[in-house]
Design an enzyme around this catalytic site. Structure first.
Site, PDB file in Angstrom:
ATOM      1  N   LYS A  31       8.751  -5.868  13.888  1.00 31.38           N
ATOM      2  CA  LYS A  31       7.486  -5.297  14.359  1.00 31.38           C
ATOM      3  C   LYS A  31       7.130  -4.173  13.383  1.00 31.38           C
ATOM      4  CE  LYS A  31       9.248  -5.374  19.148  1.00 31.38           C
ATOM      5  NZ  LYS A  31       9.334  -4.565  20.380  1.00 31.38           N
ATOM      6  N   GLY A  32       5.850  -3.893  13.268  1.00 31.75           N
ATOM      7  CA  GLY A  32       5.432  -2.898  12.272  1.00 31.75           C
ATOM      8  C   GLY A  32       5.708  -1.477  12.720  1.00 31.75           C
ATOM      9  N   GLY A  48       4.281   1.416  10.631  1.00 30.53           N
ATOM     10  CA  GLY A  48       3.406   2.381   9.961  1.00 30.53           C
ATOM     11  C   GLY A  48       2.604   3.230  10.932  1.00 30.53           C
ATOM     12  N   GLU A  49       1.972   2.604  11.877  1.00 32.65           N
ATOM     13  CA  GLU A  49       1.143   3.355  12.819  1.00 32.65           C
ATOM     14  C   GLU A  49       1.949   3.996  13.954  1.00 32.65           C
ATOM     15  OE1 GLU A  49      -1.340  -0.056  12.477  1.00 32.65           O
ATOM     16  OE2 GLU A  49      -3.107   1.232  12.421  1.00 32.65           O
ATOM     17  N   ILE A  67       0.831  -1.205   0.000  1.00 29.95           N
ATOM     18  CA  ILE A  67       0.000   0.000   0.000  1.00 29.95           C
ATOM     19  C   ILE A  67       0.866   1.255   0.000  1.00 29.95           C
ATOM     20  CG2 ILE A  67      -1.923  -1.204   1.065  1.00 29.95           C
ATOM     21  CD1 ILE A  67      -1.178   0.048   3.730  1.00 29.95           C
TER      22      ILE A  67
END
Ligand SMILES: Cc1cc2nc3c(=O)[nH]c(=O)nc-3n(C[C@H](O)[C@H](O)[C@H](O)COP(=O)(O)OP(=O)(O)OC[C@H]3O[C@@H](n4cnc5c(N)ncnc54)[C@H](O)[C@@H]3O)c2cc1C
Ligand code: SF4
Ligand code: FES
Ligand code: FES
Lengths: 326, 763, 203
Positions: B721-722, B724-725, B492
């Site tokens: 670990k992500g 984006g947020e 995305i």
């Protein structure tokens, strides 16, 4: 956009005649940056557009010591701000132009169109049949009016959106208006109208009248000028408020000066009282402070825009300090 | 070799638990922390860079099919109304109009719980009234205007506080509060906690409605081949769209194919199937032509999601020596006209050590577009309030706000009572405080000389984003030794194509150019979850590693067979397999692949299970330096220092870009963005990109990024670990605290606009 | 203070209502009435005879088209020429995604009539390529990762190209100004700036 015919006039007379026949049925089309937005939003639904770009002779910039600047109405904003004379002698105009819209829009929009652009009130541009569109209520007056006017309003409370117009006012600019009947020249300060005089237009143009040129008188050596535009974001926004000033200075004294304000009134705003007080004012921060406090004395802010008053006063003070610093 | 089992998998996705059965890999691989990696962790350029900069990337918006029709939606102009009568005859007669759907001729498909695909009860400005397909968009648009609708105009409410009142206009028969009661969380005893406190701070904070406004609008192109439906969709979840569409159209999932190659942003607004997709499918079937539907900017601002607003009454207590004793939150937020989550209390429940906590949250229906998850839903709002309260408490007890936070650090998740797999927040604090010059901030607040006042503020951050199963990836080896990865995930804009290729390239030791990645196609790809919740990289990258490692094992086995040696005698290095010892024999991957004849080797990798008994969270902190012009009220963000524990960095280039993006969105939320509804008419005023103010290039601060973590081997074989947020969560809070530090006045509602600052300064 | 201004504005609003239905109001109705009935404009639009011939030069190639006057340049580029690299995001001159060059200057193709491009040369993102080879500016965007989702990217690159044509060695401030007419919702700005500066270095 719905369908319209596209008229390519050969001269002013043809353009004027096509435009003059019916109120708002055929509209003058210059860069289109404002007009296409109005058509897309269905504020305007013209049957035809009259392409002013087809008329020769309206996109030149001339300068002479005696006449000053003569700017064709079809001159693009970017073309004007890049002009040598504008950059050398008319800082206030150059700065206002450079603060207008975005680089692309400045390559597309014309100075004539800029002066004639319609208000940005979000009710006007939106799906609201308000007074200015022939309805019977102003939605802003007791609605969301943070960006509306604090003075000169009623029964409609728009602000005039143009930046260059504010700058041009301090330069004593004038415009030539032509129609099939002939041409006339009026001072820019008499070009704009308040809603109490005519709520359906922002200037004196009658159907069929076309702005052909903008005139800016020459300025003397000792003139300094500048423009401060206040917007919320770093770029692109219309002025929340703006301040322009052109001052003639001798030593520590302002011999003559003009200030004008954007974002505060339905037309680019000047106060004779302030201009009078600038005359002979000696250059001192204290003087600027007290002068600024006098600005917009008669303002009647709406419920969300009283902040514009300290804002515009602080900016005037800041501008005067900046201009007289050297 | 390929070991797997099926487990019950539970993990966080956008503020909620998801739980499903998942097949997981049981394979164990070497810890990447103990190895020098060659491709993973390197600033590799995006593999889809060419497509995106050349203009050749085909987004859903750009899909053109032969004979395609174009659709437009008629939307309700009123905030609340019922259709009394609708007449489409005039519109149908326009040359070029192909078909029209309304509630009168469309199947009754249930949507948003108590509503329908076409519902004659219209609950917000922008609710769908009719759907028109025509030869081109211009005709469809004009046709909308010839549809005659008689509306019964109903009283409306567009403010959550008003909507909670007894006599407010009702959106649903059972009232405007979702579920009829607040959602409550409690631990310990807050009364006792407040008794123990020597200082208490109590304050109400507000955040506004934010609109996602991705650049690519919500859009779909649909095409029927008999009973087989293909949908190109601008979506964050191809499988979520497929399942919903198949379900409501009563088609077998096998007959619905959803494709998404490139998407122009979403930020949470494209996690679910759109009504417009189903309408297009219905109409396409009826008119026998492919249909394209793309929303315009006005529709984007009215109808396809927002970050709900919040009013948060917070109360906190602390001891003199800086221990939090109690935290309480009472809050409400507007879900819009249909069910959606508007909670924001996770920040307060989880960030700091505190034994006594209670939260009460109301989700309220109002006559406005429905909320959807928006980059760190709940957290962005929650942290703005919590971090302001923490600063106020610190000031009350006379403690440095950073020290106060450090004092209340916790190594355990207090909601689930479990240790974190890793938490390097203290390192992040240290590094970032140093970089911003925390010690040199103006003290006391507001003491900088004007008119331009400088201030520094901070905010911590916690998020889930550990991902988890199910996530699968197929890897195919071609005859020439190149490989293709196929996964039902989607890129995305975060760089998924690139990082997955990096993982395969790392394991198989082949150049990036030999790896192709195919994502976002339900017909060919194995399942992955939607791209949201910062879970894509942590869920999918381990599946790709698993697939690639399995492929490596197959190659070794192939080489052993061909060279007539045992596998234990072989070494895999730089994409070449050697025998050990003196008389070295070797085979390249390409040679092995060619020896396979036309057979293509295929493996399927699976995300392993998350470790039992642990909480997986990312952590970070941002420090903001602002300058406030006290004569104009303008806040300029000069600098942000962001330090994070996000496990392994797969690609620093795309990681930085993600963090920049989160910070800039956070800055927009802090200073500019706001959906404004006219109080008298209930209609939205900010429906374009001039009135809805997104940050511009000139608002960009200097950004300094520090990553304090390595791979978290407890989570997965890639240890990611992500991010984006997490990138957005602390920004508004840090800016808010910095503004306070600069001017000594707290702006308690977002956005912090010049009028609010000027008004505060004058008070 | 606050109360007073609210009530005074309320009374102003009342006044307006009277105003609207008075003399000026009746003038308004015929002045504002929409110029052509919708049905009429639709008939006109459907009639091929109301199309205007247009010689459109895009990326060095001239197309002989015939278009309705109300079509924008972006529509014609995307629909008729199927050059979908140019994006439309706001369709209102408010975002920059549709930026193309018109005689070397950056303009918003969504907010300009196609007929206005007659006799001018249009360059779209596709026109920067040399065959399949990326333009150095495009390469800089890949190298410096001036991209996230990529949807604003063609517009960003065209704005950058216009900037560099005028000013091949821009300072950072010039880049900020030159790129200020292009929004990026993903917030890739820092790397967009780096990309443009990189291109200026290598050009
Ligand atoms: C997103 C956006 C942001 C903007 N920001 C700013 C800003 O910050 N500051 C600012 O000052 N402006 C701003 N503008 C307005 C922009 O500068 C004007 O739209 C532009 O200058 C108008 O010129 P044009 O040639 O495109 O006019 P057109 O759109 O062609 O015409 C505008 C109006 O003027 C009439 N008209 C045009 N030329 C003449 C003429 N010669 N004689 C009589 N009538 C004429 C037309 O009939 C029409 O009603 C912004 C516009 C947009 C879309
Ligand atoms: S301020 Fe003027 S344009 Fe705006 S709503 Fe009121 S009458 Fe209409
Ligand atoms: S699409 Fe043209 S400026 Fe936004
Ligand atoms: S890269 Fe997504 S909008 Fe700019």
């Amino acid at each position: 956009m719905r369908y319209f015919d596209y008229i390519q006039p050969e001269n002013i007379k043809q353009a004027s005649e096509s435009a003059g026949r019916d109120w708002r049925k055929a509209l003058l089309y210059a860069g289109g940056t404002d007009l296409l937005g109005l058509i897309k939003n269905e504020v305007e639904s013209p049957a035809a557009l009259i392409n002013l770009k087809a008329i020769p002779g309206l996109n030149g910039i001339e300068y002479s010591e005696r006449e000053g600047l003569t700017i064709g109405a079809l001159v693009k904003l970017s073309q004007l701000s890049a002009h040598e004379v504008v950059r050398e002698k008319y800082s206030v105009l150059e700065q206002a132009l450079k603060e207008t819209a975005s680089p692309q829009l400045r390559n597309m929009g014309t100075i004539g169109g800029n002066l004639c652009q319609r208000p940005r009130c979000w009710y006007f541009r939106g799906d609201f049949h308000c007074l200015r569109k022939g309805g019977d209520i102003c939605y802003a007056v007791d609605g969301e009016n943070k960006y509306h006017c604090v003075i000169g309003g009623g029964p409609c409370f728009i602000v005039h959106p143009s930046d260059p117009a504010v700058a041009l006012l301090t330069l004593d600019a004038g415009v030539t208006i032509a129609s099939a009947k002939g041409t006339k020249r009026v001072a820019l300060k008499d070009f704009f109208v308040l809603p109490e005089d005519d709520i359906y237009r922002e200037n004196i143009l009658q159907p069929g009248e076309i702005v052909t040129h903008i005139h800016v008188p020459p300025v003397s050596e000792k003139t300094v000028s500048g423009y401060i535009k206040f917007r919320e974001r770093g770029a692109w926004d219309f002025a929340v408020v703006s301040v322009a000033a052109t001052l003639r200075i001798n030593g520590d004294t302002i011999i003559d000066g003009k200030a004008a304000f954007g974002g505060v009134a339905p037309k680019p705003w000047q106060e004779e009282k302030i201009n009078q007080k600038l005359k002979g004012l000696s250059v001192k921060p204290g003087n600027f402070e007290s002068l600024s406090a006098e600005v917009l004395k008669e303002a009647e802010p709406l419920n969300q825009n009283a902040f514009k008053l300290p804002l515009v006063r602080n900016l005037l003070k800041r501008l005067l300090v900046q201009l007289t610093a050297s | 070799m390929a070991d797997s089992k099926i487990i019950k998998s539970k993990y966080f996705f956008e503020e909620d638990f998801t739980e499903e059965l998942a097949e997981v890999s049981a394979n164990k691989y070497a810890d990447w922390n103990k190895k020098e990696l060659k491709v993973v962790g390197k600033p590799v350029s995006r593999v889809d860079g060419y497509d995106k900069v050349s203009g050749s990337a085909v987004f859903t918006f750009d899909v053109i099919l032969p004979n395609m029709a174009h659709a437009k939606t008629l939307r309700c102009p009123h905030p609340h109304a019922k259709i009394k009568r609708i007449n489409t005859k005039k519109a149908e007669k326009i040359p070029g109009v192909l078909g029209i759907l309304t509630y009168e001729n469309a199947p009754k498909i249930s949507w948003y719980g108590k509503s329908f695909l076409f519902d004659p009860h219209l609950r917000y400005e922008g609710d769908e009234v009719a759907f028109v397909a025509a030869e081109n968009e211009r005709i469809a648009e004009q046709a909308l205007k010839l549809i005659e609708v008689d509306y019964e105009i109903l009283p409306f409410v567009t403010d959550a506080a008003e909507a909670m009142k007894k006599d407010a206009p009702k959106l649903y028969d059972d009232g405007n509060i979702r579920g009829g009661k607040p959602s409550v969380y409690e631990r310990g005893d807050i009364d006792k906690g407040f008794e123990e406190a020597s200082a208490v701070a109590e304050q109400t904070y507000k955040t506004q409605v934010e609109i996602h406004n991705p650049t690519e609008p919500h859009c779909s192109v649909v095409n029927w081949d008999g009973d087989y439906l293909t949908i190109w969709d601008s979506t964050q979840g191809v499988f979520s769209v497929r399942d919903r569409v198949a379900d409501v159209l009563k088609l077998p999932a096998s007959r619905v194919r959803v494709i998404k190659k490139y998407m122009g942003g979403a930020f949470g607004a494209k996690l679910e199937a759109g009504k417009y997709t189903v309408m297009a499918a219905l109409l396409a079937r009826k008119i026998g032509r492919p249909v394209r539907i793309a929303l315009d900017r006005r529709e984007m601002n009215l109808s396809v999601g927002n970050r709900p607003d919040s009013v948060q009454k917070l109360k906190g207590g602390a001891t003199k020596d800086g221990r939090l004793t109690a935290l309480y939150q009472y809050s409400y937020g507007a879900a819009g006209a249909h069910p959606a989550g508007a909670g924001c209390s996770w920040a307060l429940r989880t960030m700091y050590l505190c034994p006594n906590v209670k939260t009460e949250e109301y989700t309220v229906y109002i006559n406005a577009g429905r909320a959807r998850p928006f980059r760190a839903p709940g957290h962005v709002q929650g942290f703005f309030a919590l971090e302001a309260l923490i600063d106020e408490l610190a000031e009350k007890i006379g403690m440095d706000p950073l020290e106060f936070r450090i004092k209340n650090h916790t190594d355990r998740d207090q909601v689930f009572d479990a240790p974190y797999t890793s938490k390097l927040l203290l390192d992040a604090y240290r590094v970032a405080a140093e970089a911003i010059g925390w010690k040199n901030r103006p003290q006391p607040a507001g003491s900088d000389a004007g008119p331009l006042k400088r201030g520094i503020g901070m905010s911590s951050q916690i998020w889930w984003g550990g991902g988890g199963p199910p996530a699968y990836a197929t890897l195919k080896l071609n005859r020439d030794g190149s490989v293709r990865i196929i996964a039902g995930s989607q890129d995305i804009g975060t760089g998924t194509y690139t990082i997955l290729a990096q993982v395969a390239s790392e394991v198989l030791e082949i150049p990036m150019e030999k790896v192709e990645v195919l994502l976002g196609d339900t017909a060919v790809a194995p399942y992955c979850g939607s791209s949201g919740g910062s879970t894509t990289a942590p869920s999918v990258s381990p599946a790709v590693r698993d697939a690639a490692e399995q492929m490596k094992a197959k190659l070794l086995s192939g080489a052993a067979a061909h060279l007539n040696v045992s596998e234990s005698q072989l070494v895999y290095r730089n994409g070449v397999i050697h025998t050990k010892g003196k008389n070295k024999k070797s085979m390249t991957i390409r040679e092995i692949a060619r020896k396979m004849g036309e057979r293509v080797l295929v493996t399927t990798g699976k995300r392993e299970a998350n470790p039992d008994g642990y909480a997986i969270n990312s952590f970070g902190v941002q420090f903001a330096e602002v300058e406030v012009d006290t004569e104009t009220g303008k806040v300029s963000v000069k600098k942000i220092v962001a330090a994070y524990d996000i496990g392994r960095v797969l690609n620093p280039k795309t990681l930085e870009n993600q963090i920049h993006g989160g910070i800039i969105q956070g800055l927009g939320f802090a200073l500019f963005e706001e959906r404004i509804i006219d109080r008298n008419t209930g209609k939205v005023l900010t429906t374009n990109l001039h009135d809805y103010k997104l940050p511009t290039v000139k608002d960009t601060p200097q950004i300094d990024i520090r990553i304090v973590s390595k791979g978290d081997s407890k989570i997965s074989n890639t240890g990611v670990k992500g991010v984006g947020e997490p990138a957005m969560i602390p920004t508004p809070a840090a800016i808010g605290n910095a503004v306070y530090n600069a001017i000594g006045k707290r702006i308690k509602s977002l956005p912090i606009t010049p009028d609010k600052v000027l008004t505060a300064l004058q008070s | 203070m606050k109360k007073k201004s609210v009530s005074s504005s309320l009374s102003r609003r009342q006044f307006l209502k009277g105003f609207g239905s008075g003399v000026a109001g009746s003038v308004a109705l015929n002045k504002i009435a929409s110029a052509l009935p919708l049905q009429k404009t639709l008939e006109k639009a459907a009639n091929d005879a109301n199309r205007t011939p247009l010689n459109l030069s895009v990326n060095g190639k001239t197309y002989r088209l015939s278009v309705e006057p109300n079509r924008t340049l972006a529509e014609v580029i995307r629909e008729d020429l199927q050059l979908t690299g140019t994006k439309v995001v706001c369709n209102h001159g408010e975002c920059g995604a549709c930026t193309v060059l018109l005689d070397g200057e950056a303009v918003y193709s969504c907010h300009i009539l196609a007929l206005d491009a007659e006799g001018k040369s249009v360059t779209t993102i596709e026109g920067l390529l040399g065959g399949e080879e990326l333009h150095p500016l495009q390469k800089a965007f890949v190298k410096k990762d001036g991209i996230q989702c990529g949807f604003c990217t063609p517009g960003q690159i065209m704005a950058a190209q216009a900037l560099l044509l005028k000013n091949p060695r821009p300072a950072k401030e010039d880049v900020l100004e030159g790129m200020s007419g292009n929004l990026c919702r993903c917030g890739a700005y820092p790397k967009i700036i780096e990309s443009v500066l990189e291109a200026a270095k290598t050009d």
